[in-house]
Design a protein around this motif. Sequence first.
Motif, mmCIF file in Angstrom:
data_model
loop_
_atom_site.group_PDB
_atom_site.id
_atom_site.type_symbol
_atom_site.label_atom_id
_atom_site.label_comp_id
_atom_site.label_asym_id
_atom_site.label_seq_id
_atom_site.Cartn_x
_atom_site.Cartn_y
_atom_site.Cartn_z
ATOM 1 N N LEU A 53 -12.900 -0.171 -14.100
ATOM 2 C CA LEU A 53 -12.910 1.025 -14.941
ATOM 3 C C LEU A 53 -11.501 1.608 -14.916
ATOM 4 O O LEU A 53 -10.916 1.817 -13.846
ATOM 5 C CB LEU A 53 -13.898 2.070 -14.417
ATOM 6 C CG LEU A 53 -13.830 3.440 -15.110
ATOM 7 C CD1 LEU A 53 -14.330 3.344 -16.547
ATOM 8 C CD2 LEU A 53 -14.634 4.485 -14.341
ATOM 9 N N LEU A 54 -10.948 1.884 -16.098
ATOM 10 C CA LEU A 54 -9.633 2.483 -16.231
ATOM 11 C C LEU A 54 -9.799 3.926 -16.669
ATOM 12 O O LEU A 54 -10.317 4.201 -17.759
ATOM 13 C CB LEU A 54 -8.804 1.705 -17.253
ATOM 14 C CG LEU A 54 -7.402 2.234 -17.561
ATOM 15 C CD1 LEU A 54 -6.510 2.176 -16.332
ATOM 16 C CD2 LEU A 54 -6.771 1.432 -18.705
ATOM 17 N N LEU A 55 -9.395 4.849 -15.808
ATOM 18 C CA LEU A 55 -9.453 6.272 -16.128
ATOM 19 C C LEU A 55 -8.101 6.740 -16.656
ATOM 20 O O LEU A 55 -7.058 6.441 -16.067
ATOM 21 C CB LEU A 55 -9.782 7.102 -14.886
ATOM 22 C CG LEU A 55 -11.173 7.034 -14.279
ATOM 23 C CD1 LEU A 55 -11.245 7.949 -13.061
ATOM 24 C CD2 LEU A 55 -12.233 7.437 -15.292
ATOM 25 N N ILE A 90 -7.004 2.016 -7.458
ATOM 26 C CA ILE A 90 -5.595 1.742 -7.736
ATOM 27 C C ILE A 90 -5.032 2.973 -8.432
ATOM 28 O O ILE A 90 -5.420 3.299 -9.556
ATOM 29 C CB ILE A 90 -5.410 0.493 -8.611
ATOM 30 C CG1 ILE A 90 -6.008 -0.730 -7.918
ATOM 31 C CG2 ILE A 90 -3.931 0.268 -8.917
ATOM 32 C CD1 ILE A 90 -5.949 -1.987 -8.760
ATOM 33 N N LEU A 91 -4.167 3.638 -7.736
ATOM 34 C CA LEU A 91 -3.603 4.891 -8.228
ATOM 35 C C LEU A 91 -2.330 4.586 -9.003
ATOM 36 O O LEU A 91 -1.361 4.052 -8.459
ATOM 37 C CB LEU A 91 -3.330 5.813 -7.046
ATOM 38 C CG LEU A 91 -3.044 7.286 -7.290
ATOM 39 C CD1 LEU A 91 -4.029 7.912 -8.254
ATOM 40 C CD2 LEU A 91 -3.061 8.030 -5.961
ATOM 41 N N ALA A 92 -2.332 4.912 -10.310
ATOM 42 C CA ALA A 92 -1.199 4.616 -11.183
ATOM 43 C C ALA A 92 -1.071 5.711 -12.235
ATOM 44 O O ALA A 92 -0.867 5.451 -13.418
ATOM 45 C CB ALA A 92 -1.389 3.249 -11.846
ATOM 46 N N ILE A 142 -11.628 1.080 -9.569
ATOM 47 C CA ILE A 142 -11.230 2.087 -10.553
ATOM 48 C C ILE A 142 -9.710 2.192 -10.531
ATOM 49 O O ILE A 142 -9.111 2.358 -9.472
ATOM 50 C CB ILE A 142 -11.857 3.459 -10.278
ATOM 51 C CG1 ILE A 142 -13.377 3.393 -10.447
ATOM 52 C CG2 ILE A 142 -11.272 4.524 -11.202
ATOM 53 C CD1 ILE A 142 -14.094 4.709 -10.166
ATOM 54 N N VAL A 143 -9.111 2.081 -11.699
ATOM 55 C CA VAL A 143 -7.675 2.272 -11.869
ATOM 56 C C VAL A 143 -7.468 3.637 -12.500
ATOM 57 O O VAL A 143 -8.077 3.958 -13.522
ATOM 58 C CB VAL A 143 -7.062 1.168 -12.756
ATOM 59 C CG1 VAL A 143 -5.572 1.421 -12.969
ATOM 60 C CG2 VAL A 143 -7.292 -0.205 -12.145
ATOM 61 N N ILE A 144 -6.610 4.444 -11.902
ATOM 62 C CA ILE A 144 -6.342 5.797 -12.402
ATOM 63 C C ILE A 144 -4.969 5.806 -13.044
ATOM 64 O O ILE A 144 -3.950 5.683 -12.368
ATOM 65 C CB ILE A 144 -6.403 6.828 -11.263
ATOM 66 C CG1 ILE A 144 -7.771 6.789 -10.582
ATOM 67 C CG2 ILE A 144 -6.110 8.230 -11.786
ATOM 68 C CD1 ILE A 144 -7.852 7.641 -9.330
ATOM 69 N N GLY A 145 -4.936 5.934 -14.360
ATOM 70 C CA GLY A 145 -3.690 5.934 -15.103
ATOM 71 C C GLY A 145 -3.507 4.654 -15.889
ATOM 72 O O GLY A 145 -3.878 3.559 -15.430
ATOM 73 N N SER A 146 -2.933 4.762 -17.096
ATOM 74 C CA SER A 146 -2.859 3.602 -17.994
ATOM 75 C C SER A 146 -1.442 3.303 -18.450
ATOM 76 O O SER A 146 -1.246 2.712 -19.511
ATOM 77 C CB SER A 146 -3.755 3.833 -19.223
ATOM 78 O OG SER A 146 -3.301 4.963 -19.965
#
Length: 510
Positions: A34-36, A265-267, A11-15
């Motif tokens: 999954l991109l949140l 992945i925190l972004a 899961i990637v957080i932030g786009s």
Amino acid sequence: MTEKLIHYPTIVIGSGFGGAVAASTLVDAGEQVLLLERGPWRDSEAVREAGIERRASLPVGRKALTHLIHRVSLPGILGKGQRLSSRGLFDLHLDTDMTVVCSNGVGGGSHVYSAMNTRPQESDYWDNHVDGVSSESMDDHYAWMLDRMGARVPDAQVQIPNWTPGSFAESKDFVADEDLPQPALSTRMTGEQEDYCNNSYFGSANGAKATLDRVLILPAMEKGLQVAAEQECLSLWMLPGGGYRLEVMDHRIKRRRYLTADRIILAAGTLNTLRLLFHSRAIGGLKGMPALGLGISGNGDSVAWWALNEQGADFSLGTPTHGRFALRDAGTGKAMPGPYITRFGFNGVNTLPLPKWLKARLRRDAILVGMGRDRADGVALWKRGRLKFRYIAQNNGILADIQAFFAEVARRSRKPVRFLKNQPLTVHPLGGARLAANERDGVVDGTGQVYGLPGLYIADASALPASPGMPPSMTIAAWSRHLALGMTANKKRTPRPRTAPKRSRKPAHV
């Protein structure tokens, strides 16, 4: 009845520049991702053509009243601040030592940035921080991202309104000639009028400016990327057997959901990444991170209003930035050494619900933006559920240098240049979860993984080890690309999600 958890490998957080690059790179390698994104899809030509049904307008016309500000954080407001509109484009974090402006929506800061795509001020920026990361090893990542964004330096044949090399060609006071390198721009420069208006601070509805939703995210969705917009991660919990549980607020239905992932992945952008890490640690979801909050930087950002009031001028036209310029040395006629300064117009003023006389005046004025390497010696603190900054402007000489430049511009032009002397304002907050050789000095190692928290990575500007002194979007992208490629270099076969949504171009409902 307990809601069944949905599990994802990644899961990637932030786009923004960190999240979009990481997600697209992993999907290209065959990973399930999954991109949140806490914000909405923005209503642009590319998004409409992709069939995204739930879209939020950019802040144009009367929508500027309801779609401009998402959230405001003030010293007296605890937590993340006061949420004004789920459709809002900007977050404002007002603090005693540093004010921060950031954006909200699928594609992150690419909607509101100036389309300047540059490398760090110093060529050895990445050297001597950790083993396995160097300026040479990062070079291909910069080249990849510049190519994807279609970035190029305008040539002399392109007639761009208000482009500084033309504006100051005959000036005795200012210079923007071939000895002063101009930034590469990710924007159309065809000469058509629509390319040169309403494509800057308030988004680019017609797609003249390259944004991450169009360039990276939508193409990755064709390859299987799942995107869940208006889904805000509230906390992270490390699971005993490995992996993480995410507490997520679904802003569409005002309901909390819970997901699990093997790796995160925190972004989410520097402010939101730091909030999430501090909060999750405070409630027991995460542990360790003794250096969390160290190395805060404003990238030397300084903004000034140049009250030219030049009759017949329309500085609202042009590329998102008018380009770089410098003071001209009276003796040599050459550019004097100094900070990195660019000129802007109030691009997008035509879309705002303002009186005609005020719009006309704004078109006749300009904006100056300076930046440079500060010491990155600020600290982020977590007090009573609120993120606070400690940043001493007087310790960072670049700010005084830029303000001296502004003062000289006013003297030479005989026009007022107004700026806040004692209140740093940045749109490029950096650090707080920085790259370092050990957990005493930083939060992430050379792979981007958080020390002591396997499977948790940080891909945004909070992980940068120092101020690049230039627009940081390409540096964030290069770091994220490095991180994502490292994940796939010797990957094992990734297990399929235990409950996986169908692949679709539409946002996943998770």
